[in-house]
Scaffold this motif. Structure first.
Motif, PDB file in Angstrom:
ATOM      1  N   ALA A 258       0.829  -1.208   0.000  1.00  0.00           N
ATOM      2  CA  ALA A 258       0.000   0.000   0.000  1.00  0.00           C
ATOM      3  C   ALA A 258       0.866   1.261   0.000  1.00  0.00           C
ATOM      4  O   ALA A 258       0.571   2.231  -0.702  1.00  0.00           O
ATOM      5  N   LEU A 259       1.949   1.239   0.761  1.00  0.00           N
ATOM      6  CA  LEU A 259       2.830   2.405   0.812  1.00  0.00           C
ATOM      7  C   LEU A 259       3.431   2.715  -0.555  1.00  0.00           C
ATOM      8  O   LEU A 259       3.551   3.884  -0.950  1.00  0.00           O
ATOM      9  N   LEU A 260       3.806   1.676  -1.276  1.00  0.00           N
ATOM     10  CA  LEU A 260       4.390   1.887  -2.602  1.00  0.00           C
ATOM     11  C   LEU A 260       3.364   2.483  -3.563  1.00  0.00           C
ATOM     12  O   LEU A 260       3.657   3.423  -4.311  1.00  0.00           O
ATOM     13  N   LEU A 261       2.156   1.944  -3.542  1.00  0.00           N
ATOM     14  CA  LEU A 261       1.109   2.458  -4.424  1.00  0.00           C
ATOM     15  C   LEU A 261       0.719   3.888  -4.046  1.00  0.00           C
ATOM     16  O   LEU A 261       0.539   4.750  -4.922  1.00  0.00           O
ATOM     17  N   VAL A 262       0.598   4.157  -2.761  1.00  0.00           N
ATOM     18  CA  VAL A 262       0.231   5.502  -2.306  1.00  0.00           C
ATOM     19  C   VAL A 262       1.292   6.517  -2.719  1.00  0.00           C
ATOM     20  O   VAL A 262       0.973   7.640  -3.143  1.00  0.00           O
ATOM     21  N   ALA A 263       2.576   6.143  -2.621  1.00  0.00           N
ATOM     22  CA  ALA A 263       3.653   7.052  -3.018  1.00  0.00           C
ATOM     23  C   ALA A 263       3.549   7.405  -4.495  1.00  0.00           C
ATOM     24  O   ALA A 263       3.708   8.566  -4.889  1.00  0.00           O
ATOM     25  N   ARG A 264       3.278   6.408  -5.320  1.00  0.00           N
ATOM     26  CA  ARG A 264       3.126   6.654  -6.749  1.00  0.00           C
ATOM     27  C   ARG A 264       1.876   7.492  -7.035  1.00  0.00           C
ATOM     28  O   ARG A 264       1.870   8.346  -7.931  1.00  0.00           O
ATOM     29  N   TYR A 265       0.830   7.272  -6.275  1.00  0.00           N
ATOM     30  CA  TYR A 265      -0.413   8.022  -6.469  1.00  0.00           C
ATOM     31  C   TYR A 265      -0.212   9.492  -6.100  1.00  0.00           C
ATOM     32  O   TYR A 265      -0.631  10.398  -6.839  1.00  0.00           O
ATOM     33  N   ARG A 266       0.445   9.733  -4.986  1.00  0.00           N
ATOM     34  CA  ARG A 266       0.711  11.113  -4.579  1.00  0.00           C
ATOM     35  C   ARG A 266       1.613  11.807  -5.597  1.00  0.00           C
ATOM     36  O   ARG A 266       1.425  12.982  -5.919  1.00  0.00           O
ATOM     37  N   GLU A 267       2.587  11.077  -6.097  1.00  0.00           N
ATOM     38  CA  GLU A 267       3.472  11.624  -7.126  1.00  0.00           C
ATOM     39  C   GLU A 267       2.688  12.001  -8.377  1.00  0.00           C
ATOM     40  O   GLU A 267       2.885  13.073  -8.960  1.00  0.00           O
ATOM     41  N   ALA A 268       1.773  11.132  -8.791  1.00  0.00           N
ATOM     42  CA  ALA A 268       0.995  11.386 -10.007  1.00  0.00           C
ATOM     43  C   ALA A 268       0.017  12.542  -9.821  1.00  0.00           C
ATOM     44  O   ALA A 268      -0.243  13.306 -10.765  1.00  0.00           O
ATOM     45  N   LEU A 269      -0.541  12.695  -8.626  1.00  0.00           N
ATOM     46  CA  LEU A 269      -1.498  13.782  -8.378  1.00  0.00           C
ATOM     47  C   LEU A 269      -0.851  15.159  -8.554  1.00  0.00           C
ATOM     48  O   LEU A 269      -1.551  16.147  -8.801  1.00  0.00           O
ATOM     49  N   ALA A 270       0.459  15.217  -8.419  1.00  0.00           N
ATOM     50  CA  ALA A 270       1.148  16.491  -8.600  1.00  0.00           C
ATOM     51  C   ALA A 270       1.321  16.843 -10.070  1.00  0.00           C
ATOM     52  O   ALA A 270       1.645  17.988 -10.397  1.00  0.00           O
ATOM     53  N   LYS A 284      -0.185   1.518 -12.764  1.00  0.00           N
ATOM     54  CA  LYS A 284       0.681   0.945 -13.789  1.00  0.00           C
ATOM     55  C   LYS A 284       2.137   0.936 -13.342  1.00  0.00           C
ATOM     56  O   LYS A 284       2.869  -0.035 -13.558  1.00  0.00           O
ATOM     57  N   ALA A 285       2.571   2.019 -12.699  1.00  0.00           N
ATOM     58  CA  ALA A 285       3.965   2.108 -12.251  1.00  0.00           C
ATOM     59  C   ALA A 285       4.261   1.169 -11.094  1.00  0.00           C
ATOM     60  O   ALA A 285       5.362   0.620 -10.980  1.00  0.00           O
ATOM     61  N   ALA A 286       3.279   0.976 -10.210  1.00  0.00           N
ATOM     62  CA  ALA A 286       3.501   0.155  -9.018  1.00  0.00           C
ATOM     63  C   ALA A 286       3.229  -1.317  -9.255  1.00  0.00           C
ATOM     64  O   ALA A 286       3.639  -2.157  -8.443  1.00  0.00           O
ATOM     65  N   LEU A 287       2.535  -1.634 -10.336  1.00  0.00           N
ATOM     66  CA  LEU A 287       2.105  -3.021 -10.562  1.00  0.00           C
ATOM     67  C   LEU A 287       3.290  -3.975 -10.615  1.00  0.00           C
ATOM     68  O   LEU A 287       3.294  -5.005  -9.925  1.00  0.00           O
ATOM     69  N   GLU A 288       4.285  -3.673 -11.431  1.00  0.00           N
ATOM     70  CA  GLU A 288       5.403  -4.599 -11.609  1.00  0.00           C
ATOM     71  C   GLU A 288       6.167  -4.849 -10.316  1.00  0.00           C
ATOM     72  O   GLU A 288       6.365  -6.010  -9.935  1.00  0.00           O
ATOM     73  N   PRO A 289       6.614  -3.815  -9.596  1.00  0.00           N
ATOM     74  CA  PRO A 289       7.349  -4.105  -8.358  1.00  0.00           C
ATOM     75  C   PRO A 289       6.504  -4.783  -7.290  1.00  0.00           C
ATOM     76  O   PRO A 289       6.995  -5.654  -6.564  1.00  0.00           O
ATOM     77  N   ILE A 290       5.225  -4.419  -7.183  1.00  0.00           N
ATOM     78  CA  ILE A 290       4.376  -5.052  -6.167  1.00  0.00           C
ATOM     79  C   ILE A 290       4.146  -6.520  -6.494  1.00  0.00           C
ATOM     80  O   ILE A 290       4.286  -7.394  -5.626  1.00  0.00           O
ATOM     81  N   VAL A 291       3.807  -6.805  -7.736  1.00  0.00           N
ATOM     82  CA  VAL A 291       3.568  -8.202  -8.133  1.00  0.00           C
ATOM     83  C   VAL A 291       4.862  -9.002  -8.020  1.00  0.00           C
ATOM     84  O   VAL A 291       4.860 -10.137  -7.514  1.00  0.00           O
ATOM     85  N   ALA A 292       5.969  -8.420  -8.488  1.00  0.00           N
ATOM     86  CA  ALA A 292       7.248  -9.134  -8.403  1.00  0.00           C
ATOM     87  C   ALA A 292       7.613  -9.419  -6.953  1.00  0.00           C
ATOM     88  O   ALA A 292       8.065 -10.522  -6.613  1.00  0.00           O
ATOM     89  N   SER A 293       7.400  -8.437  -6.105  1.00  0.00           N
ATOM     90  CA  SER A 293       7.685  -8.614  -4.685  1.00  0.00           C
ATOM     91  C   SER A 293       6.800  -9.702  -4.085  1.00  0.00           C
ATOM     92  O   SER A 293       7.286 -10.602  -3.385  1.00  0.00           O
ATOM     93  N   GLY A 294       5.503  -9.617  -4.354  1.00  0.00           N
ATOM     94  CA  GLY A 294       4.577 -10.601  -3.803  1.00  0.00           C
ATOM     95  C   GLY A 294       4.861 -11.998  -4.290  1.00  0.00           C
ATOM     96  O   GLY A 294       4.862 -12.963  -3.507  1.00  0.00           O
ATOM     97  N   VAL A 295       5.115 -12.132  -5.572  1.00  0.00           N
ATOM     98  CA  VAL A 295       5.398 -13.456  -6.142  1.00  0.00           C
ATOM     99  C   VAL A 295       6.682 -14.024  -5.544  1.00  0.00           C
ATOM    100  O   VAL A 295       6.771 -15.223  -5.251  1.00  0.00           O
ATOM    101  N   THR A 296       7.677 -13.159  -5.347  1.00  0.00           N
ATOM    102  CA  THR A 296       8.935 -13.616  -4.746  1.00  0.00           C
ATOM    103  C   THR A 296       8.703 -14.171  -3.347  1.00  0.00           C
ATOM    104  O   THR A 296       9.196 -15.252  -3.002  1.00  0.00           O
ATOM    105  N   VAL A 297       7.945 -13.440  -2.538  1.00  0.00           N
ATOM    106  CA  VAL A 297       7.672 -13.905  -1.169  1.00  0.00           C
ATOM    107  C   VAL A 297       6.842 -15.180  -1.189  1.00  0.00           C
ATOM    108  O   VAL A 297       7.113 -16.125  -0.432  1.00  0.00           O
ATOM    109  N   ILE A 298       5.840 -15.241  -2.058  1.00  0.00           N
ATOM    110  CA  ILE A 298       4.977 -16.422  -2.138  1.00  0.00           C
ATOM    111  C   ILE A 298       5.788 -17.663  -2.499  1.00  0.00           C
ATOM    112  O   ILE A 298       5.676 -18.718  -1.851  1.00  0.00           O
ATOM    113  N   ILE A 299       6.617 -17.540  -3.524  1.00  0.00           N
ATOM    114  CA  ILE A 299       7.405 -18.698  -3.954  1.00  0.00           C
ATOM    115  C   ILE A 299       8.422 -19.089  -2.884  1.00  0.00           C
ATOM    116  O   ILE A 299       8.652 -20.278  -2.626  1.00  0.00           O
TER     117      ILE A 299
END
Length: 741
Positions: A258-270, A284-299
């Motif tokens: 959530a923190l990563l997505l919120v940071a990107r959202y605040r950045e885009a609102l500017a 779109k910007a947060a999707l790749e790192p969040i999914v990659a991070s989640g998949v890494t932890v899951i595996i």
């Protein structure tokens, strides 16, 4: 492509109404079913150590044979009554009445045949200052309530000059279950409270912390619903420690995403006026790192399926389920909450829209350090240090980590006595000490030996000769262990035989969960095969020994698997070989440093007697998987910036714009894992410290200094063998029009 020419997605009006409504309804339904299930998890949770051993373990085989002989799953509880003065023999008749009352407690095994009670005792001690009863607890699913009732009976029927304790395997299990009692409420309350305070400090917003916490809690309720169902169906074995880790992991991971997505959202609102357009950019910007991070932890968590210890094997899918719902919640529920609130979510410090040409860093910068344009404060200073002295920076960071890692040699992860598992007051632990002072400490928890009936006498003789064994008897069907009291040793009938096998109960001189007792079991397993090649040695002590041996074997087997899997994921994500190898190396060094400092703290500050054999494995899986998370957040942004700026400026830019976000995420995750320490279980307290300290170390030293400095020192070769490793450096940010926070 510049910000002004980028095409933003704005959905149709009907979709802006329907999409949030559907997503919110789905999550509300999940919460409505999952929330009430939270309090039911304990009903499908098991904390029996024997249930977690693999079928191939020798003590597991003995358990199977033992059930054939006794046809009972009863767990022995030992009631010890002690006095400072010698107990008159005339009082034994009174104590016999207590034995009858103990046998009448609901949940105690019913007597066989004409016996009045199934309770063995009163058995007087040789010094005459104590008596004991052996009470078979048949209701293994409600050990806590049965032991509580036994303690009430003891308290109501003993005088002020006699101290009564209920101990033994059943008593220790009941105290363990009591210690886990806070998992259903206290743990979650502390974790959520800590996260809320941190989010308030990070965002200085009243609304946003609630949105992020709703995301985490809804993810947890959905995960709990699935875990409860799987445990009810027998697909997974849920334990108290898995239950606690699930709650902490979901809250921590969902908040991080959530923190990563919120940071990107605040950045885009500017940069864009439409909140939907800003959300599209952020998602779109947060999707790749969040999914990659989640998949890494899951595996990484699913690699625990290779464990031979069922408790480890079960934790893998349980925790993976939690991460799956953390991902779903962060990528579906949170975006809808953010777009519904828009800039109001950040009140009172709402981000203001300014055209791209209004941003000073969109023009040619006069800054001396390329990549730090628009970056100020702490992260500008860190970036400047990395840029000016990269080699000194990473060498100093590496030396610090290696120095911390030296303490790992002092880690005592060979298992601990069951009396040391519960850190709060335990009546059973106190009772074990009293038992050891007046009786053979291992009484009530015998070593169980299965031997061929033709070799029964020879095996029995060999057992009796073994140092550390006080008595040994063939099982005759009475269901009672051998007693040292002549009054309790009537002429024995013929031993019971099952499929050509007999059962021998051997009483230990030392406490059943002590290192000395384990040494006796090792000696029996070494010497008895010379008498009977098919002999099996089990019992409470053997279960603990086999658990520790299996856990240590899992550590050696699973660590390489996790490292290889994460390395391959990073290679696919970063399109590089060298960068992933360096990242894996950094988190391994960070793990060793965290373990080294933890060993020193455990031994010299907390004075713990040791550590569970599974602690290093759990610490590794969580720290490596979660440590790679932060490197993924950093390096995906660095790669994105490097495509336009060149590698070295891209490294500084990526470090600067992600610094506060990743640090906040690390603090949140450390706080959530630290909350595990409120549960007075040695294993959880140790995991809490290792992971919390390790995450902070990884966030502050590894991700902020070591990785950026090494990458900056190497330069574009860090991306080898991808095309980016051969691309020329871009000196100015003005040529690409990229922006940061």
């Amino acid at each position: 492509m510049t910000e002004s020419t980028r095409r933003d997605w704005t959905p149709a009006r009907w979709l802006r109404i329907v999409l949030p409504a559907v997503v919110l309804i789905v999550w509300l339904l999940a919460a409505s079913f999952g929330g009430p299930t939270f309090g039911k998890l304990s009903s499908v949770s098991k904390n029996d150590q024997a249930a977690f051993l693999p079928a191939s373990a020798e003590s597991t085989k003995v358990n199977e044979w033992q059930q054939k002989f006794t046809d009972s799953n009863a767990i022995p509880a030992i009631v010890v009554l002690a006095s400072d003065a010698t107990i008159p023999k005339s009082d034994l008749a009174t104590f016999a009445q207590l034995g009858t009352k103990l046998g009448a407690v609901d949940g105690v095994q019913a007597p066989e045949g004409s016996a009045k009670t199934s309770v063995a005792g009163p058995i007087p001690s040789e010094d005459g200052k104590a008596v004991e009863f052996i009470v078979p607890v048949a209701d293994s699913n409600n050990v806590k309530s049965v032991i509580a009732e036994l303690r009430t009976v003891v308290a109501d029927n003993t005088g002020a000059d006699v101290r009564g304790y209920v101990t033994g395997p059943a008593g220790l299990t009941a105290d363990l279950v009591n210690a886990f009692g806070g998992i259903d409420g206290i743990l979650l309350l502390v974790a959520v409270g800590a996260v809320f305070v941190i989010l308030l400090l990070v965002y200085r917003s009243i609304v946003l912390p609630f949105l992020v916490l709703f995301t985490s809690i809804f993810a947890l309720t959905a995960a709990i619903l699935v875990v409860y169902a799987f445990a009810s169906w027998g697909w997974i074995a849920l334990s108290g420690q898995s239950q606690g880790i699930l709650s902490i992991l979901v809250i921590g991971a969902a908040t991080d995403y959530a923190l990563l997505l919120v940071a990107r959202y605040r950045e885009a609102l500017a940069h864009v006026e439409s909140k939907w357009a800003a959300l599209g950019r952020a998602w779109k910007a947060a999707l790749e790192p969040i999914v990659a991070s989640g998949v890494t932890v899951i595996i990484a968590l699913l690699c625990l399926l290779f464990s031979d210890l069922n408790s480890n094997k079960s934790l893998g899918p349980i925790a993976a389920i939690g991460i799956v719902f953390s991902l779903f919640s962060a990528l579906t529920l949170l975006p809808m909450l953010l777009v519904l609130f828009g800039r109001v979510a950040f009140w009172p410090f709402r981000p203001k829209y300014a055209p791209d040409d209004a941003h000073p860093h969109a023009h040619v910068s006069q800054e001396r350090v390329a990549g730090l344009e628009g970056i100020s404060g702490l992260w500008r200073r860190v970036g400047t240090v990395v840029a000016r002295r990269p080699r000194v920076t990473w060498v100093v960071a590496l030396v610090l980590l290696l120095a911390c890692g030296a303490g790992v040699l002092q880690l005592k992860a060979n298992g601990v006595s069951q009396t040391d598992v519960v850190l709060s007051h335990s009546d059973a632990a106190e009772g074990q000490k009293v038992l050891a002072r007046h009786f053979d400490a291992g009484s009530g928890s015998p070593v169980v030996i299965i031997s061929d009936s033709d070799k029964a006498d020879a095996t029995l003789a060999a057992v009796k000769k073994t140092d550390g064994i006080t008595t040994a008897t063939l099982y005759t069907g009475s269901g009672r262990p051998a007693s040292t009291s002549p009054a309790m040793s009537p002429p024995a009938p013929q031993p019971v035989q099952k499929s050509g096998r007999v059962l021998i109960n051997a009483t230990l001189a030392s406490e059943a969960d002590s290192q000395q007792a384990e040494d006796v079991v090792r000696e029996l397993r070494r010497t008895l095969p010379a008498v009977d090649s098919g002999v099996l040695v089990g019992g409470v002590t053997a279960i603990a020994l086999d658990t520790n041996v299996t856990a240590q074997s899992d550590l050696i087997k699973i660590i390489p698997i996790v490292l290889v899997v994460i390395l391959l994921i990073l290679m696919l994500l970063l399109r590089s070989i060298l960068a992933p190898v360096l990242l894996i190396g950094s988190v391994v060094i960070s793990y060793a440093a965290a373990l080294g400092v933890s060993a020193l703290v455990f031994n010299h500050l907390f004075h713990f007697p040791g550590a569970d054999a599974a602690v290093p494995l759990f610490g590794f899986v969580f720290l490596v998987a979660l440590g790679v998370d932060y490197n993924i957040f950093l390096m995906t942004r660095v790669r994105e910036e490097s495509l336009g700026l060149g590698t070295r400026p891209g490294i500084l830019r990526g470090l600067g714009v992600t610094g506060s976000v990743i640090t906040s995420a690390g603090v949140v995750l450390a706080a959530t894992f630290a909350a595990l320490a409120v549960i007075p279980i040695l294993f959880l307290v140790q995991i809490a410290f290792i992971v919390a300290f390790g995450v902070l170390l990884d966030t502050v030293v590894v991700r902020s200094l070591l990785v950026p400095a090494v990458s900056y020192d190497i330069g574009r070769a860090i991306w080898w063998p991808s095309k980016l490793s051969r691309a020329g450096e871009v000196p100015s940010r003005a040529d690409v029009g990229l922006s940061g926070e």
